[in-house]
Enzyme design. Structure first.
Site, PDB file in Angstrom:
ATOM      1  CE  LYS A   1      -2.376  -0.803   3.776  1.00  0.00           C
ATOM      2  NZ  LYS A   1      -1.816  -2.102   4.203  1.00  0.00           N
TER       3      LYS A   1
ATOM      4  NE  ARG B   1      -5.108  -1.855   9.759  1.00  0.00           N
ATOM      5  CZ  ARG B   1      -3.966  -1.237   9.492  1.00  0.00           C
ATOM      6  NH1 ARG B   1      -3.919  -0.222   8.686  1.00  0.00           N
ATOM      7  NH2 ARG B   1      -2.862  -1.625  10.063  1.00  0.00           N
TER       8      ARG B   1
ATOM      9  NE  ARG C   1       6.824  -3.579   6.096  1.00  0.00           N
ATOM     10  CZ  ARG C   1       5.528  -3.273   6.083  1.00  0.00           C
ATOM     11  NH1 ARG C   1       4.915  -2.990   4.955  1.00  0.00           N
ATOM     12  NH2 ARG C   1       4.838  -3.283   7.208  1.00  0.00           N
TER      13      ARG C   1
ATOM     14  NE  ARG D   1       5.804  -1.340  10.632  1.00  0.00           N
ATOM     15  CZ  ARG D   1       4.663  -1.219   9.970  1.00  0.00           C
ATOM     16  NH1 ARG D   1       4.633  -0.654   8.787  1.00  0.00           N
ATOM     17  NH2 ARG D   1       3.545  -1.666  10.497  1.00  0.00           N
TER      18      ARG D   1
ATOM     19  NE  ARG E   1       1.223  -5.363  11.447  1.00  0.00           N
ATOM     20  CZ  ARG E   1       2.230  -5.117  10.591  1.00  0.00           C
ATOM     21  NH1 ARG E   1       3.362  -5.765  10.703  1.00  0.00           N
ATOM     22  NH2 ARG E   1       2.087  -4.224   9.654  1.00  0.00           N
TER      23      ARG E   1
HETATM   24  P1  AMP Z   1       0.273  -0.136   9.371  1.00  0.00           P
HETATM   25  O1  AMP Z   1       1.530   0.626   9.159  1.00  0.00           O
HETATM   26  O2  AMP Z   1      -0.863   0.401   8.507  1.00  0.00           O
HETATM   27  O3  AMP Z   1       0.437  -1.612   9.240  1.00  0.00           O
HETATM   28  O4  AMP Z   1      -0.193   0.152  10.877  1.00  0.00           O
HETATM   29  C1  AMP Z   1       0.636  -0.203  11.958  1.00  0.00           C
HETATM   30  C2  AMP Z   1      -0.201  -0.309  13.211  1.00  0.00           C
HETATM   31  O5  AMP Z   1      -0.803   0.970  13.500  1.00  0.00           O
HETATM   32  C3  AMP Z   1      -1.363  -1.279  13.149  1.00  0.00           C
HETATM   33  O6  AMP Z   1      -0.968  -2.624  13.405  1.00  0.00           O
HETATM   34  C4  AMP Z   1      -2.263  -0.719  14.236  1.00  0.00           C
HETATM   35  O7  AMP Z   1      -1.764  -1.017  15.533  1.00  0.00           O
HETATM   36  C5  AMP Z   1      -2.111   0.782  14.047  1.00  0.00           C
HETATM   37  N1  AMP Z   1      -3.103   1.286  13.071  1.00  0.00           N
HETATM   38  C6  AMP Z   1      -2.850   1.823  11.837  1.00  0.00           C
HETATM   39  N2  AMP Z   1      -3.994   2.173  11.228  1.00  0.00           N
HETATM   40  C7  AMP Z   1      -5.007   1.846  12.074  1.00  0.00           C
HETATM   41  C8  AMP Z   1      -6.428   1.940  12.014  1.00  0.00           C
HETATM   42  N3  AMP Z   1      -7.064   2.441  10.937  1.00  0.00           N
HETATM   43  N4  AMP Z   1      -7.128   1.515  13.083  1.00  0.00           N
HETATM   44  C9  AMP Z   1      -6.517   1.036  14.188  1.00  0.00           C
HETATM   45  N5  AMP Z   1      -5.188   0.883  14.309  1.00  0.00           N
HETATM   46  C10 AMP Z   1      -4.428   1.295  13.257  1.00  0.00           C
END
Ligand code: AMP
Length: 228
Positions: free
Chosen positions: A23, A98, A137, A170, A181
């Site tokens: 993404k 989400r 990554r 990360r 996740r």
């Molecule tokens: P990402 O980089 O999009 O994978 O997000 C990393 C982490 O941020 C996720 O595993 C969640 O803990 C938190 N996070 C990101 N976006 C959301 C969302 N829309 N709702 C809830 N938690 C989020």
């Protein structure tokens, strides 16, 4: 959110896909093409964590476990960000919504300002491919650019090609957390995909191809919807 009227050129695109679907990479290309701002809730949370703000401290406990941050916190953060002037052309939402309550809160807030989600894109990638992408990554601490130790390594080890920043892995990309996740994603986010499908604004793109092929498929999808 301010109750302003939607301007003809304001455009809201939602980009969905499981962690590791690509993404972030594709979002940058779409934003450059459409001249809209890239809003990634994951990046916003990581920035808050880095700065040690109260929001960051709260978010960190969920992020480290691979859990979602509660909806109320996430929605408030996203809507506040969407209200800033650089989003007046529109925005590409990456990693948001989400959950169904997030999707409904977004729809309501956009409706209040005469706007709506124009297009929702789902980048589909098989689970095993996602796990291998996540576990290799690396991300830049400064500009969030991503690399992969096998598929897209940086020129100099642990250093960002784009800005020279330090690369890190990360903590939530470790295999066990990454698996969790993906489970959370399937459980919470698949209903959001169905929500946009029912509204007739969902486009599904095969994310298990080269970066260039995915980019072309996305461009075609945007053109077909006359937003490109
Ligand atoms: P990402 O980089 O999009 O994978 O997000 C990393 C982490 O941020 C996720 O595993 C969640 O803990 C938190 N996070 C990101 N976006 C959301 C969302 N829309 N709702 C809830 N938690 C989020």
């Amino acid at each position: 959110m301010a109750a302003t009227t939607r301007r003809g050129w304001e455009m809201i695109v939602v980009l969905m896909g499981p962690p590791g679907a690509g993404k972030g990479t594709q979002a940058k290309a779409i934003c450059a093409e459409l001249q809209i701002v890239h809003l990634s809730t994951g990046d916003l949370f990581r920035e808050a964590v880095r700065e040690g703000t109260p929001l960051g401290l709260e978010a960190q406990t969920y992020m480290n476990r691979g859990e979602l941050v509660p909806d109320a916190v996430t929605v408030a953060m996203l809507l506040e960000r969407l209200d800033r002037p650089d989003a007046s052309n529109g925005a590409l939402l990456d990693g948001f919504p989400r959950t169904l309550p997030q999707a409904e809160a977004l729809e309501e807030a956009l409706r209040a300002r005469g706007s709506r989600v124009d297009l929702a894109i789902y980048l589909a990638v098989p689970r095993e491919v996602l796990l291998s992408r996540l576990s290799g990554r690396w991300m830049c601490r400064d500009c969030s650019a991503t690399y992969h130790e096998s598929f897209n390594p940086p020129t100099v080890a642990e250093q960002c090609d784009r800005c020279g920043g330090e690369l890190f892995q990360r903590p939530d990309d470790r295999r066990e957390t990454a698996e969790h996740r993906l489970d959370v994603y399937m459980e919470q986010t698949v209903p959001v995909i169905e929500y946009y499908r029912r509204k007739g604004i969902l486009v599904e793109v095969n994310g298990d191809q080269s970066r260039e092929a995915v980019e072309r498929a996305l461009q075609d999808a945007l053109r077909a919807r006359r937003v490109g």
